[in-house]
Design a protein around this motif. Structure first.
Motif, PDB file in Angstrom:
ATOM      1  N   LEU A 104      -5.281   7.834  -6.448  1.00  0.00           N
ATOM      2  CA  LEU A 104      -6.542   8.142  -7.202  1.00  0.00           C
ATOM      3  C   LEU A 104      -6.183   9.612  -7.411  1.00  0.00           C
ATOM      4  N   VAL A 105      -6.323  10.065  -8.734  1.00  0.00           N
ATOM      5  CA  VAL A 105      -6.128  11.531  -9.131  1.00  0.00           C
ATOM      6  C   VAL A 105      -7.482  11.969  -9.571  1.00  0.00           C
ATOM      7  N   TYR A 106      -8.081  13.078  -8.870  1.00  0.00           N
ATOM      8  CA  TYR A 106      -9.084  13.715  -9.320  1.00  0.00           C
ATOM      9  C   TYR A 106      -8.862  15.180  -9.783  1.00  0.00           C
ATOM     10  N   SER A 107      -9.495  15.510 -10.662  1.00  0.00           N
ATOM     11  CA  SER A 107      -9.365  16.823 -11.391  1.00  0.00           C
ATOM     12  C   SER A 107     -10.622  17.461 -11.678  1.00  0.00           C
ATOM     13  N   ILE A 108     -10.332  18.914 -11.833  1.00  0.00           N
ATOM     14  CA  ILE A 108     -11.786  19.588 -12.198  1.00  0.00           C
ATOM     15  C   ILE A 108     -12.254  19.289 -13.536  1.00  0.00           C
ATOM     16  N   ASP A 109     -13.560  19.304 -13.438  1.00  0.00           N
ATOM     17  CA  ASP A 109     -14.188  18.975 -14.520  1.00  0.00           C
ATOM     18  C   ASP A 109     -14.736  20.297 -15.016  1.00  0.00           C
ATOM     19  N   ASP A 110     -14.201  20.408 -16.515  1.00  0.00           N
ATOM     20  CA  ASP A 110     -14.409  21.684 -17.159  1.00  0.00           C
ATOM     21  C   ASP A 110     -15.360  21.500 -18.370  1.00  0.00           C
ATOM     22  N   SER A 111     -16.293  20.381 -18.128  1.00  0.00           N
ATOM     23  CA  SER A 111     -17.288  19.980 -19.232  1.00  0.00           C
ATOM     24  C   SER A 111     -18.399  20.822 -19.229  1.00  0.00           C
ATOM     25  N   PHE A 112     -18.771  21.383 -17.936  1.00  0.00           N
ATOM     26  CA  PHE A 112     -19.874  22.293 -18.029  1.00  0.00           C
ATOM     27  C   PHE A 112     -19.263  23.594 -18.382  1.00  0.00           C
ATOM     28  N   ILE A 113     -20.371  24.311 -19.140  1.00  0.00           N
ATOM     29  CA  ILE A 113     -19.782  25.560 -19.839  1.00  0.00           C
ATOM     30  C   ILE A 113     -20.755  26.828 -19.174  1.00  0.00           C
ATOM     31  N   PHE A 114     -21.726  26.857 -18.785  1.00  0.00           N
ATOM     32  CA  PHE A 114     -22.359  28.055 -18.461  1.00  0.00           C
ATOM     33  C   PHE A 114     -22.336  28.175 -16.879  1.00  0.00           C
ATOM     34  N   GLY A 154      -4.598  23.999  -7.506  1.00  0.00           N
ATOM     35  CA  GLY A 154      -5.996  23.796  -6.961  1.00  0.00           C
ATOM     36  C   GLY A 154      -6.576  23.102  -8.241  1.00  0.00           C
ATOM     37  N   ARG A 155      -6.286  22.677  -9.202  1.00  0.00           N
ATOM     38  CA  ARG A 155      -7.071  22.037 -10.374  1.00  0.00           C
ATOM     39  C   ARG A 155      -7.330  20.544 -10.139  1.00  0.00           C
ATOM     40  N   SER A 156      -6.273  19.821  -9.167  1.00  0.00           N
ATOM     41  CA  SER A 156      -6.704  18.629  -8.937  1.00  0.00           C
ATOM     42  C   SER A 156      -6.146  18.079  -7.425  1.00  0.00           C
ATOM     43  N   PHE A 157      -6.440  16.927  -7.112  1.00  0.00           N
ATOM     44  CA  PHE A 157      -5.991  16.288  -6.032  1.00  0.00           C
ATOM     45  C   PHE A 157      -5.792  14.709  -5.892  1.00  0.00           C
ATOM     46  N   SER A 158      -4.980  14.443  -4.945  1.00  0.00           N
ATOM     47  CA  SER A 158      -4.506  12.847  -5.176  1.00  0.00           C
ATOM     48  C   SER A 158      -4.753  12.151  -3.957  1.00  0.00           C
ATOM     49  N   ALA A 159      -5.206  11.003  -3.773  1.00  0.00           N
ATOM     50  CA  ALA A 159      -5.511  10.317  -2.483  1.00  0.00           C
ATOM     51  C   ALA A 159      -5.038   8.829  -2.632  1.00  0.00           C
ATOM     52  N   ALA A 160      -4.004   8.715  -1.546  1.00  0.00           N
ATOM     53  CA  ALA A 160      -3.309   7.484  -1.456  1.00  0.00           C
ATOM     54  C   ALA A 160      -4.269   6.501  -0.768  1.00  0.00           C
ATOM     55  N   THR A 161      -4.800   5.459  -1.482  1.00  0.00           N
ATOM     56  CA  THR A 161      -6.003   4.526  -1.174  1.00  0.00           C
ATOM     57  C   THR A 161      -5.237   3.149  -1.433  1.00  0.00           C
ATOM     58  N   THR A 162      -6.265   1.937  -0.609  1.00  0.00           N
ATOM     59  CA  THR A 162      -6.117   0.988  -0.841  1.00  0.00           C
ATOM     60  C   THR A 162      -5.846   0.464  -2.421  1.00  0.00           C
ATOM     61  N   GLU A 163      -6.692   1.137  -3.231  1.00  0.00           N
ATOM     62  CA  GLU A 163      -6.799   0.781  -4.782  1.00  0.00           C
ATOM     63  C   GLU A 163      -5.607   1.192  -5.480  1.00  0.00           C
ATOM     64  N   ASP A 223       0.791  -1.276  -0.068  1.00  0.00           N
ATOM     65  CA  ASP A 223       0.092  -0.103  -0.002  1.00  0.00           C
ATOM     66  C   ASP A 223       0.909   1.469   0.036  1.00  0.00           C
ATOM     67  N   VAL A 224       0.378   2.323  -0.553  1.00  0.00           N
ATOM     68  CA  VAL A 224       0.803   3.487  -0.679  1.00  0.00           C
ATOM     69  C   VAL A 224       0.695   4.143   0.709  1.00  0.00           C
ATOM     70  N   ASN A 225       1.666   4.964   1.544  1.00  0.00           N
ATOM     71  CA  ASN A 225       1.571   5.710   2.425  1.00  0.00           C
ATOM     72  C   ASN A 225       1.274   7.145   2.544  1.00  0.00           C
ATOM     73  N   CYS A 226       2.141   7.702   1.545  1.00  0.00           N
ATOM     74  CA  CYS A 226       1.953   9.009   1.780  1.00  0.00           C
ATOM     75  C   CYS A 226       2.265   9.612   0.175  1.00  0.00           C
ATOM     76  N   LEU A 227       2.054  10.887  -0.044  1.00  0.00           N
ATOM     77  CA  LEU A 227       2.171  11.607  -1.277  1.00  0.00           C
ATOM     78  C   LEU A 227       2.586  12.955  -0.809  1.00  0.00           C
ATOM     79  N   ALA A 228       3.333  13.531  -2.240  1.00  0.00           N
ATOM     80  CA  ALA A 228       3.724  15.014  -2.284  1.00  0.00           C
ATOM     81  C   ALA A 228       3.675  15.525  -3.574  1.00  0.00           C
ATOM     82  N   TYR A 229       2.846  16.693  -3.648  1.00  0.00           N
ATOM     83  CA  TYR A 229       3.049  17.287  -5.000  1.00  0.00           C
ATOM     84  C   TYR A 229       4.401  18.129  -5.056  1.00  0.00           C
TER      85      TYR A 229
END
Length: 893
Positions: free
Chosen positions: A739-749, A727-736, A384-390
């Motif tokens: 996981l990298v999550y980023s801001i969804d720019d698909s919405f326009i209005f 601030g455009r993304s965040f990462s989580a060290a999980t059992t899987e 398992d991954v224990n720690c992260l750093a950007y």
């Protein structure tokens, strides 16, 4: 808040079979997700769809549009690869050991238990029954483990654990019945793990059959005889279990054995064959040769055959693979990848690349056998991954795990480009220095190491007089002082970065120091401990603890807000406390027990709602502007809170994988027996070569953290959270994995200052009247990305200073974000940089005064400029050396 799943790092491969589509796209299962790697662009993405459990088998359509995935619960998903959506779902009754599309893409062969089922392939349209069962073969006496279609989709080879291979005919005879009994290839002494058709290049028809067995032998079979008969085999057949026979149009044939005998010209054996596909029905097969791979102490675990090159690749349980030219069985290569079992081996369409996967090591390789060079070489963390750093520019992500390794990943491509393995125990904390050129890591082996990301070496090692176990790490803004908290002695050690000397030992805590962080604005160090306190230290003046914040429960972690004016700490009772570090006052508290409450474990005596275990946060992190905070722990959820209002904004469920423990909120009482939960009883007698290897024990032989006895079900949890400086993304060290999550720019209005006069027509009218400032401001108010970029490119370079000065401050952040996005893809580099320069000149004071609000946008702009600078520097350097070489070569002539 508009984050969505983007990628999965830290685990390129965990088991199952890998495939290559379109000659350059590598598709591999990773847990209950699917990863797609572009081998030309060197980029990897993870599909957003999830299976209910770990994926064991995948298959792609011949055109590379559709993908089939089958998981441990026998559930199948039919996925559109281009749109990344699930079109259809189906569940099989037994475990699926092999699945393949026919070469024409019209049918799917599925080996489920002892049966071989033929399904009609679904399409794009919505259907009530998208999967149509066409035919079922129930001739095998044990599990079918391998399948292979003939090039014309008329025949199917099946290898089984009953030591035989069978040849099935998909075509019907002239009077509408199938060939009854399959031809059997006998004489094997072990499971037939691979079956392949050999093609005669002159006639372009099947001339050979190769069967590969688990005991490292290959049998070569050839055609003989042409007597026009069926080798004495009866045409009539017993009723097929589960489905009627269907013809090519899917309609049920109503032809019985009595009706067939009445047809003209039919006598029960022999008979006329269809012109198409009849060339294998009326001929016998004989064994031409039997060859050994000479791996007596190993088992053959993976194989693939390329018809165009007549080449066979095989992988063994000892990590050795071989490449052979058929039918002469000439060995080209016999090399070792590792000491662990090779679980997949496959050719690409051209046959010049070989893909190998090792599930136990999480290793995925693509090797060009002609040049003997690697196209891709990726390996995930063993544990398992224990720690992260950007990194400060958000381009790199470092991970540390229980396998004693530190890996650095490129966020944009999802690839690991360096692995540091000098530590001798688990990595517990990571920290990037402000220049992004060096990385710090703390470990339970009693050392803190500094890594040079230019030369890829360990250039400094910080130690203590007596061996200690470090669990937290921090460095001040200048990078002069390094601090690490211990697990055993409850002390904080302070070193000088330049000299590596131990400067001070901070004592006072009475429990393990699991949280450590310097203030972003001054030299005050905050530490949290299990002794129920958070302490502030003045490291440079050596005054010791200058402030102590007491809590009612153990403090698990502590984090500063980016402006240094607030401190957040998490306690064992599930609360997040927010402190004013200047006045030493408690500002407010968030009660998070209900929010973090996850699923029920298999061994829990109470329901998830009544259980107190895991209802606390072990990791916290502020957003770049400090407006919200992310929190995670021993749960399937990551919680996002609004700091000012103390409300839950959103919960992210990190996985739906039922192969992990703690995902289900309610357990099925039918699975409870007198001996305990049914899922924890080890009754799996299958061979180790099948399915996915489950690593449940560490190097010392004890159960891994987060694993369960017997079946080894890991517990879902989040060990570390980090938000990118942009601030455009965040990462989580999980059992899987990570996981990298980023801001969804698909919405326009998303308008910022809208009224009835602000319309796209008004923007176009202002552009036509040459009112550039007005058009740009209208587009920013409307917040239409396409309109903003259109207005930017309409401005002449001479008019940029005037237009930039006319932009109100409230639209500055949106404009900077547009420039950061343009730098990623726009070729007009000088034009965009000129815009950025003039904006800084015109709004320099406003940017300095409101730095906190603009920080995410400025970080994104810095990241884009840094990446562009690196690319240009590499190109210019390459061109310089090329020009020097050409000049020296021309002068030499």
């Amino acid at each position: 808040m508009n984050y969505r799943f983007q990628n999965l790092l830290g685990a390129p491969y965990r088991g199952g079979n890998a495939i290559i589509t379109n000659n350059t796209e590598l598709i591999s299962p990773v847990g209950n997700r699917v990863s797609v790697t572009d081998l030309i662009k060197s980029q990897t993405i993870t599909l957003p769809v999830q299976s209910s459990s770990n994926i064991t088998r995948i298959a792609a359509s011949p055109d590379g549009v559709f993908l089939l995935t089958v998981d441990e619960n026998h559930r199948c998903q039919f996925i559109n690869l281009r749109q990344r959506v699930v079109l259809h779902r189906i569940s099989f009754k037994n475990a699926v050991n092999a699945i393949k599309f026919s070469p024409d893409g019209s049918h799917i062969a599925v080996a489920t238990g002892k049966l071989v089922q033929i399904w009609r392939s679904p399409g794009f349209k919505k259907e009530f029954f998208p999967f149509e069962l066409v035919r079922t073969f129930a001739d095998c006496d044990d599990k079918v483990v391998s399948l292979e279609w003939s090039p014309d989709s008329s025949y199917l080879l099946a290898g089984s654990k009953d030591l035989t291979a069978r040849l099935f005919c998909m075509k019907k005879l002239k009077f509408g019945v199938f060939k009854t009994k399959p031809f059997m290839f006998l004489g094997h002494r072990d499971t037939v793990v691979g079956v392949f058709f050999g093609i005669d290049k002159n006639t372009n028809k099947v001339s050979n059959v190769y069967t590969v067995t688990r005991d490292c032998y290959i049998f070569s079979w050839g055609l003989s005889g042409n007597d026009g008969e069926f080798d004495g085999m009866d045409v009539t057949e017993p009723p097929s279990p589960g489905t009627p026979d269907r013809d090519g149009d899917g309609t049920v044939e109503g032809v019985g054995s009595g009706d067939i005998k009445k047809r003209k010209g039919y006598e029960g054996r022999g008979g006329n064959l269809d012109e198409e596909g009849g060339y294998l029905l009326n001929r016998k097969w004989e064994l031409l040769r039997k060859d050994s791979f000479m791996q007596a102490q190993a088992k053959l675990t993976a194989c693939d055959y390329h018809r165009g090159l007549n080449m066979l690749v095989v992988g063994f349980s000892n990590g050795v693979f071989g490449l052979y030219q058929m039918p002469d069985f000439v060995c080209f290569h016999l090399l070792s990848i590792s000491r662990e079992k090779i679980t997949t081996a496959v050719f690409n369409e051209l046959g010049n690349w070989l893909t190998f996967g090792c599930a136990k090591l999480g290793q995925l390789l693509v090797w060009e056998w002609k040049s003997e060079s690697y196209i891709l070489k990726q390996q995930g963390h063993y544990f398992d991954v224990n720690c992260l750093a950007y990194s400060p520019d958000s381009l790199l992500l470092a991970t540390g795990a229980d396998d004693n390794k530190v890996k650095v990943w490129t966020v944009s491509s999802g690839f690991c480009f360096i692995t540091f393995s000098e530590h001798t125990n688990a990595i517990t904390a990571l920290h990037f220095m402000a220049n992004s050129h060096s990385l710090l890591s703390a470990s339970l082996d009693g050392t803190v190491r500094a890594w040079d990301l230019f030369r890829y070496r360990n250039f400094r090692t910080f130690t203590t007089p007596e061996s200690r176990q470090f669990v937290s790490l921090a460095a001040d803004q200048s990078g002069e002082v390094i601090c690490a908290g211990t697990l055993d002695s409850f002390e904080i050690f302070v070193w000088s970065m330049k000299t590596g000397r131990l400067l001070d030992i901070l004592s006072g805590h009475e429990g393990p120091v699991h949280g450590l962080m310097f203030s972003p604005t001054n030299a005050i160090l905050a530490s949290s401990s299990w002794d129920r306190t958070v302490r502030l230290w003045d490291v440079f003046d050596g005054k010791g603890a200058v402030e102590t914040f007491s809590h009612t429960h153990d403090v698990l972690t502590v984090v500063y807000r980016p402006d240094g004016k607030q401190l957040a700490s998490s306690t064992l009772d599930g609360q997040i406390h927010f402190w004013d570090p200047i006045d030493g006052l408690l500002m407010y508290t968030i009660e998070g027990r209900r929010d973090i409450s996850g699923g029920r474990l298999m061994t829990d005596r109470r329901s998830a709602a009544n259980s107190s275990s895991g209802k606390f946060f072990t990791t916290l992190y502020y957003s770049a502007d400090g407006s919200y905070i992310l929190a995670g722990g021993s749960s399937k959820y990551i919680c996002m809170y609004d700091v000012a209002d103390q409300v839950l904004l959103r919960r992210f469920q990190i996985t739906h994988n039922l192969s992990l423990d703690g995902v289900l909120d309610f357990l099925n009482s039918k699975n409870m027996t007198d001996a305990g939960p049914l899922d924890l009883i080890d009754d799996d007698n299958s061979d180790a070569e099948e399915g996915i290897d489950k690593q449940t024990r560490g190097k010392l032989g004890y159960d891994l953290p987060g694993s369960m006895p017997n079946r080894g079900r890991p517990i879902v949890r989040t060990k570390s959270l980090r938000i990118a400086p942009t601030g455009r993304s965040f990462s989580a060290a999980t059992t899987e994995g990570v996981l990298v999550y980023s801001i969804d720019d698909s919405f326009i209005f998303d308008p910022t200052d809208l009224d009835i006069d602000v319309t796209p027509e008004a923007v176009d009218a202002a552009l036509n009247e040459d009112q550039l400032s007005k058009a740009l401001i209208l587009s920013l108010r409307l917040n239409e990305d396409s309109l903003i970029k259109k207005c930017i490119f309409t401005v002449n370079p001479i008019d940029i200073p005037a237009v930039a000065a006319s932009i109100p401050y409230r639209y500055l952040q949106r404009l900077i974000e547009a420039f950061a996005d343009l730098l990623e893809s726009c070729p007009h580099l000088e034009f965009i940089l000129r815009w950025c320069q003039e904006l800084c000149k015109a709004h320099g004071n406003s940017i300095q005064q409101n730095f906190r609000q603009l920080l995410p946008a400025l970080k994104s702009l810095q990241k884009a400029i840094t990446r562009t600078h690196r690319d240009l520097a590499d190109t210019c350097s390459s061109n310089e050396y090329m020009l020097r070489y050409l000049c020296s070569a021309s002068s030499g002539k």
